[in-house]
Write a protein that holds these residues in place. Sequence first.
Motif: not given
Ligand code: MG
Length: 418
Positions: A270, A272, A304
């Motif tokens: 993941d 961000h 995540h």
């Molecule tokens: Mg995420």
Amino acid sequence: MSIKVCVIIAAAGSGRRMGGLNKIVQPVGGRPVLTWSLALFEQSPAVDEIIIAAAEEQVELLRALAAPYGKVTAVVAGGNSRAASVSRALAAASSRVSHIAVHDAARPLLSSADWQALLAAAAKAPGGVILAARPSDSVKSIGEDGYLKEALDRNSLLLAQTPQIFPAALLREAYAMDSATLESATDEAALVAKTGARIRYLQAAEPNFKLTFAADLALAEAELRRRGCLMADSPFDSLPAMPAFGQTALDAPAGCKLTEDGLRIGWGWDIHRLAAGRPLLLGGVAIPHHVGLLGHSDADVLLHALIDALLGAAALGDIGSHFPDNDPRFRGADSRLLLRQTHELLTKAGWRIINIDATVIAEQPRLQPYRQLMRESVAAELQLAPQAISIKAKTAEGLGEIGRQEAIAAQALALIRG
Ligand code: MG
């Protein structure tokens, strides 16, 4: 002659010889036993409808399993005997089919080629046709005194399997006989023979044994692997969640055991974006920094990646399918709750986590001082010892968006056992 078939799947057997194991919902080759037959008949153009005769307490469970198969028109509660169960399914069969086939739910290995051959034979067999195997062992009859009686000529013997397929009117006529006759029959051929019909047989080209003992599950899995059809085109993937699989310990592992020892691995990734005015949460730990991660939830990039690794290992979808980022319920969500829910999903499906290894890639801040906190936080959420959790930190050497401190990424691996 082209035939139109109703398939009755006899799924009401008690499974006593399997030690009370709910065998037809046990996973074999990555999906429940029953769904191998459902998938085959669903894809067969000659099949018009499928009716399942289920044990009364399993009607709801089998309805859920059968939901992705459009040809299943009814799941009926069976009776105390095979004949009583098939009888109830027959009552639900439509009158527009030319033939009715009866198949044991506990025979997941029926091959498409054998089914095609059986259909072709049925079109030319007014008395019906059954799939069968020749005995390979020597066959003896036995006396009540416990001694062998005589050796039977195995060339004149046949082991009756299923499917057994008959013209619809003939099978209905057979099932109209008195209940004592019905109860005494162990298969449809025995009943139909009593009407005076002459029944043909077709020798199965592929193994099509009935799962009787617990060890048969492993044999069936090996056969499916030999055919190279583990998990092939599984409509099972579209089921929302694994249903609860009975009560006994033997029933518990409901997931897909694809390796000998039930180990599975999953990977997650993941990224961000970093933005001002946001907290920086990694592994459930708030880390002091002048910018934080941007996202619909709390944007905990490490959790995540970890959630995706866990879901991936169990083949249960991904984070987006369980916690959509356009669902207002997850706005600002604490990712630790999402992790906990993911863990529950895996537990319900019979999986437990063995270890986690993760890497956070961040240029700033220095994460070394927080590694132990993150390990303990993740371990607590997953009810594991911190020794089962590894969290590593890297920079991107100033390269790319991570190097420019515009984003933080994370990767995770999870090992689970069924
Ligand atoms: Mg995420």
